[in-house]
Write a protein that holds these residues in place. Sequence first.
Motif, PDB file in Angstrom:
ATOM      1  N   GLY A  18     -11.618   0.361  -2.678  1.00  0.00           N
ATOM      2  CA  GLY A  18     -12.422   0.848  -1.686  1.00  0.00           C
ATOM      3  C   GLY A  18     -12.201  -0.033  -0.197  1.00  0.00           C
ATOM      4  O   GLY A  18     -12.473   0.788   0.745  1.00  0.00           O
ATOM      5  N   ILE A  19     -12.182  -1.314  -0.547  1.00  0.00           N
ATOM      6  CA  ILE A  19     -11.998  -1.950   0.569  1.00  0.00           C
ATOM      7  C   ILE A  19     -10.470  -1.943   1.430  1.00  0.00           C
ATOM      8  O   ILE A  19     -10.330  -1.717   2.428  1.00  0.00           O
ATOM      9  CB  ILE A  19     -12.190  -3.919   0.300  1.00  0.00           C
ATOM     10  CG1 ILE A  19     -13.591  -3.704  -0.219  1.00  0.00           C
ATOM     11  CG2 ILE A  19     -11.671  -4.574   1.452  1.00  0.00           C
ATOM     12  CD1 ILE A  19     -13.896  -5.431  -0.646  1.00  0.00           C
ATOM     13  N   THR A  20      -9.534  -1.727   0.444  1.00  0.00           N
ATOM     14  CA  THR A  20      -8.214  -1.761   0.977  1.00  0.00           C
ATOM     15  C   THR A  20      -7.774  -0.102   1.146  1.00  0.00           C
ATOM     16  O   THR A  20      -6.921  -0.028   1.647  1.00  0.00           O
ATOM     17  CB  THR A  20      -7.309  -2.158  -0.177  1.00  0.00           C
ATOM     18  OG1 THR A  20      -7.134  -1.558  -1.356  1.00  0.00           O
ATOM     19  CG2 THR A  20      -7.483  -3.512  -0.311  1.00  0.00           C
ATOM     20  N   GLN A  21      -8.689   0.944   0.773  1.00  0.00           N
ATOM     21  CA  GLN A  21      -8.502   2.290   1.092  1.00  0.00           C
ATOM     22  C   GLN A  21      -7.461   2.683   0.019  1.00  0.00           C
ATOM     23  O   GLN A  21      -6.506   3.544   0.625  1.00  0.00           O
ATOM     24  CB  GLN A  21      -8.371   2.552   2.313  1.00  0.00           C
ATOM     25  CG  GLN A  21      -9.731   2.191   3.228  1.00  0.00           C
ATOM     26  CD  GLN A  21      -9.523   2.444   4.750  1.00  0.00           C
ATOM     27  OE1 GLN A  21      -8.297   2.771   5.129  1.00  0.00           O
ATOM     28  NE2 GLN A  21     -10.612   2.494   5.347  1.00  0.00           N
ATOM     29  N   GLY A  22      -6.996   1.986  -0.859  1.00  0.00           N
ATOM     30  CA  GLY A  22      -5.955   2.321  -1.837  1.00  0.00           C
ATOM     31  C   GLY A  22      -4.647   1.979  -1.591  1.00  0.00           C
ATOM     32  O   GLY A  22      -3.763   2.346  -2.353  1.00  0.00           O
ATOM     33  N   LEU A  23      -4.616   1.118  -0.419  1.00  0.00           N
ATOM     34  CA  LEU A  23      -3.160   0.297  -0.128  1.00  0.00           C
ATOM     35  C   LEU A  23      -2.993  -0.550  -1.029  1.00  0.00           C
ATOM     36  O   LEU A  23      -3.984  -1.467  -1.006  1.00  0.00           O
ATOM     37  CB  LEU A  23      -3.169   0.308   1.294  1.00  0.00           C
ATOM     38  CG  LEU A  23      -3.402   1.641   2.231  1.00  0.00           C
ATOM     39  CD1 LEU A  23      -3.211   1.090   3.742  1.00  0.00           C
ATOM     40  CD2 LEU A  23      -2.099   2.457   2.006  1.00  0.00           C
ATOM     41  N   PRO A  24      -1.847  -0.827  -1.340  1.00  0.00           N
ATOM     42  CA  PRO A  24      -1.573  -2.102  -2.181  1.00  0.00           C
ATOM     43  C   PRO A  24      -1.341  -3.230  -1.277  1.00  0.00           C
ATOM     44  O   PRO A  24      -0.303  -3.660  -0.953  1.00  0.00           O
ATOM     45  CB  PRO A  24      -0.531  -1.809  -3.035  1.00  0.00           C
ATOM     46  CG  PRO A  24       0.633  -0.953  -2.153  1.00  0.00           C
ATOM     47  CD  PRO A  24      -0.719   0.087  -1.494  1.00  0.00           C
ATOM     48  N   ILE A  25      -2.441  -3.640  -0.600  1.00  0.00           N
ATOM     49  CA  ILE A  25      -2.457  -4.683   0.471  1.00  0.00           C
ATOM     50  C   ILE A  25      -1.622  -6.109  -0.011  1.00  0.00           C
ATOM     51  O   ILE A  25      -1.005  -6.627   0.678  1.00  0.00           O
ATOM     52  CB  ILE A  25      -3.626  -5.183   0.901  1.00  0.00           C
ATOM     53  CG1 ILE A  25      -4.445  -3.699   1.682  1.00  0.00           C
ATOM     54  CG2 ILE A  25      -3.948  -6.411   2.039  1.00  0.00           C
ATOM     55  CD1 ILE A  25      -3.688  -3.194   2.826  1.00  0.00           C
ATOM     56  N   ASP A  26      -2.125  -6.474  -1.245  1.00  0.00           N
ATOM     57  CA  ASP A  26      -1.504  -7.635  -2.053  1.00  0.00           C
ATOM     58  C   ASP A  26      -0.173  -7.452  -2.017  1.00  0.00           C
ATOM     59  O   ASP A  26       0.757  -8.463  -1.604  1.00  0.00           O
ATOM     60  CB  ASP A  26      -2.149  -7.841  -3.207  1.00  0.00           C
ATOM     61  CG  ASP A  26      -2.043  -6.629  -4.095  1.00  0.00           C
ATOM     62  OD1 ASP A  26      -1.990  -5.794  -3.711  1.00  0.00           O
ATOM     63  OD2 ASP A  26      -2.426  -6.882  -5.246  1.00  0.00           O
ATOM     64  N   ASP A  27       0.487  -6.498  -2.275  1.00  0.00           N
ATOM     65  CA  ASP A  27       1.851  -6.161  -2.333  1.00  0.00           C
ATOM     66  C   ASP A  27       2.514  -6.413  -0.904  1.00  0.00           C
ATOM     67  O   ASP A  27       3.738  -6.854  -0.640  1.00  0.00           O
ATOM     68  CB  ASP A  27       2.249  -4.882  -2.997  1.00  0.00           C
ATOM     69  CG  ASP A  27       2.016  -4.910  -4.503  1.00  0.00           C
ATOM     70  OD1 ASP A  27       2.000  -6.015  -5.045  1.00  0.00           O
ATOM     71  OD2 ASP A  27       1.751  -3.810  -4.798  1.00  0.00           O
ATOM     72  N   TYR A  28       1.767  -5.692   0.028  1.00  0.00           N
ATOM     73  CA  TYR A  28       2.563  -5.715   1.563  1.00  0.00           C
ATOM     74  C   TYR A  28       2.470  -7.297   1.847  1.00  0.00           C
ATOM     75  O   TYR A  28       3.345  -7.823   2.739  1.00  0.00           O
ATOM     76  CB  TYR A  28       1.499  -4.922   2.191  1.00  0.00           C
ATOM     77  CG  TYR A  28       1.679  -3.491   2.325  1.00  0.00           C
ATOM     78  CD1 TYR A  28       2.564  -2.795   1.488  1.00  0.00           C
ATOM     79  CD2 TYR A  28       0.600  -2.515   2.423  1.00  0.00           C
ATOM     80  CE1 TYR A  28       2.761  -1.342   1.029  1.00  0.00           C
ATOM     81  CE2 TYR A  28       0.566  -1.192   2.101  1.00  0.00           C
ATOM     82  CZ  TYR A  28       1.726  -0.466   1.637  1.00  0.00           C
ATOM     83  OH  TYR A  28       1.595   0.787   1.421  1.00  0.00           O
TER      84      TYR A  28
END
Length: 164
Positions: A18-28
């Motif tokens: 919910g915080i990352t809006q479904g984006l894999p921020i950790d991978d980015y």
Amino acid sequence: MTVLSVVIGQVFNAVPSGITQGLPIDDYVAVAAFAFFGLKTIKEAWDIDEGNSIMDEELADAEEAVESSNNIMDASTGAQILSIFGLVFAAEFGDRSFLSTIALSAAQNPFSVAAGAVAAHAIATGIAVLGGAYLAQNISEKVIGYVGGALFLVFAATTAYGVF
């Protein structure tokens, strides 16, 4: 240090979607970190003058620190181990291997990352202790820098491939 960096990576991985809006921020972040370290390492290798060795400078600094600290030689074995642990912990905190382990842990299986990082650190430390001076005389810092930078770029590419 390795376990700590794996735990930090897992904290990044555990951020609710919910915080990352479904984006894999950790991978980015992992891809960006690997690419940055790769390019930075290659640039540092490119900038090395063959006559001037960064390792020689670091060795001279370490020898000076050891010579100026006579009380470590008089300390008990336990105190020496604790002092060395503190020195290595402070030196490793925030370096490329620490941050890379965080990035890997955020994007990969933490147990595999921890096992691989511990094995890599053990081998690298063994090489440094047993044959560092010999290897430093026979292997160019530029070559080490280029190989290390290329490996970081490979990690960036394979992590990016896994994301997309």
